[in-house]
Design an enzyme around this catalytic site. Structure first.
Site, PDB file in Angstrom:
ATOM      1  N   ASP A   1      11.505   3.752   4.541  1.00 10.59           N
ATOM      2  CA  ASP A   1      11.382   2.336   4.888  1.00 10.59           C
ATOM      3  C   ASP A   1      12.689   1.902   5.543  1.00 10.59           C
ATOM      4  OD1 ASP A   1       9.178   0.101   3.656  1.00 10.59           O
ATOM      5  OD2 ASP A   1      11.011  -0.733   4.517  1.00 10.59           O
TER       6      ASP A   1
ATOM      7  N   ASP B   1      14.361   3.504  10.477  1.00 14.62           N
ATOM      8  CA  ASP B   1      13.449   2.666  11.251  1.00 14.62           C
ATOM      9  C   ASP B   1      12.603   3.586  12.116  1.00 14.62           C
ATOM     10  OD1 ASP B   1      12.157   0.980  13.030  1.00 14.62           O
ATOM     11  OD2 ASP B   1      13.891  -0.312  13.357  1.00 14.62           O
TER      12      ASP B   1
ATOM     13  N   SER C   1      -6.336  -0.681  10.206  1.00 13.32           N
ATOM     14  CA  SER C   1      -6.733  -1.941   9.581  1.00 13.32           C
ATOM     15  C   SER C   1      -8.153  -2.258   9.997  1.00 13.32           C
ATOM     16  CB  SER C   1      -5.808  -3.073  10.040  1.00 13.32           C
ATOM     17  OG  SER C   1      -6.304  -4.339   9.652  1.00 13.32           O
TER      18      SER C   1
ATOM     19  N   ILE D   1       0.826  -1.201   0.000  1.00 13.28           N
ATOM     20  CA  ILE D   1       0.000   0.000   0.000  1.00 13.28           C
ATOM     21  C   ILE D   1       0.861   1.252   0.000  1.00 13.28           C
ATOM     22  CG2 ILE D   1      -1.640   1.336   1.391  1.00 13.28           C
ATOM     23  CD1 ILE D   1      -2.837  -1.391   2.268  1.00 13.28           C
TER      24      ILE D   1
ATOM     25  N   THR E   1      -2.634  -8.402  -1.996  1.00 14.56           N
ATOM     26  CA  THR E   1      -1.203  -8.164  -2.091  1.00 14.56           C
ATOM     27  C   THR E   1      -0.501  -9.480  -2.402  1.00 14.56           C
ATOM     28  OG1 THR E   1      -0.838  -8.597   0.259  1.00 14.56           O
ATOM     29  CG2 THR E   1      -1.379  -6.327  -0.364  1.00 14.56           C
TER      30      THR E   1
ATOM     31  N   TYR F   1      -1.509  -7.371  16.671  1.00 13.25           N
ATOM     32  CA  TYR F   1      -1.746  -6.554  15.479  1.00 13.25           C
ATOM     33  C   TYR F   1      -3.055  -5.777  15.602  1.00 13.25           C
ATOM     34  CZ  TYR F   1      -2.452  -5.349  10.560  1.00 13.25           C
ATOM     35  OH  TYR F   1      -2.669  -4.677   9.389  1.00 13.25           O
TER      36      TYR F   1
END
Length: 250
Positions: free
Chosen positions: A34, A56, A134, A15, A182, A147
């Site tokens: 990233d 990071d 999410s 994404i 994905t 998560y």
């Protein structure tokens, strides 16, 4: 520089990369962040208007360095897309504290740190933050204790940020992707899982990375100039169905 500048974390793939490409198409310049340097350089090398930044975002010192580097390169930040995230789909009893902390450090701490570091720049541009949570932050599921909890926290963090930053003209919203097609998902989802998702989603399909990127771009743009503190589930109706027994829809 006349172009608006977007800082996108987790931009090496998925994404994040789709959002970077779409924003470039829309005339933005993009700082692609990233921690996977090799993947990031490969993803960004042919993207005119994008620049790679290997950091990071779970590390406060690196976030400070990253923000300074982006501002040194582009001079301003108009939008922050907090997309970087990690997951470990393990049963509750099998989830180690180290795994719990790694997920929280990236998904929640990183979103907080990057947003906080960008506030001075966003005040100058009266910019926008889009946090990527999410569907797992909206509805509970098995194997997602860390998560899902991290993403639920990102949803509330979004509301806290919107409430506090609105007086500076900074808008903060959240996109909650549902099942997305994905490479990783297709590699680990069996046909039974795919069929079950299709049955549970009113649109009867997975979303695409591009479709999620379209929602993100909208919230970053002036088209959403009076939208803040909102949680947008880009999920094909998955959250709206609740129990959603497929047999009752036929």
């Amino acid at each position: 520089m006349d172009k608006k500048i977007a800082l996108i974390t987790g931009a090496a793939r998925g994404i994040g990369l789709a959002t970077a490409k779409l924003m470039l198409e829309a005339g933005w310049a993009v700082a692609m962040v990233d921690r996977d340097g090799d993947e990031l350089r490969a993803a960004s090398k042919d993207l005119s208007g994008a620049k790679a930044f290997q950091f990071d975002i779970s590390e406060p010192e690196q976030v400070a360095e990253m923000t300074a580097a982006v501002l040194a390169s582009f001079g301003k930040i108009n939008a922050v897309v907090n997309n970087a995230g990690v997951a470990d789909f393990s049963p509750l009893e099998a989830t180690s504290f180290d795994s719990w902390r790694e997920i929280m450090a990236t998904n929640l701490d990183g979103t907080f740190l990057v947003s906080q570091a960008a506030i001075p720049a966003l005040k100058e541009t009266r910019g926008a933050i889009v946090n990527i949570a999410s569907i797992s932050g909206l509805r509970a599921s098995t194997l997602r204790v860390a998560y899902g909890t991290s993403k639920a926290a990102v949803i509330h963090l979004t509301k806290q940020q919107a409430s506090e930053l609105g007086e500076f003209g900074i808008r903060v919203n959240c996109v909650c992707p549902g099942p997305v097609k994905t490479k990783l998902a297709m590699a680990v989802h069996s046909q039974d899982i795919i069929d079950a998702y299709h049955d549970a989603i009113p649109l009867n399909r997975y979303g695409s990375e591009r479709e999620i990127a379209e929602a993100i771009l909208f919230l970053c743009s002036e088209k959403a100039s009076y939208v803040t503190g909102q949680i947008l589930a880009a999920d094909g109706g998955f959250d709206a169905t609740g129990v959603g027994l497929p047999a009752l829809r036929r």
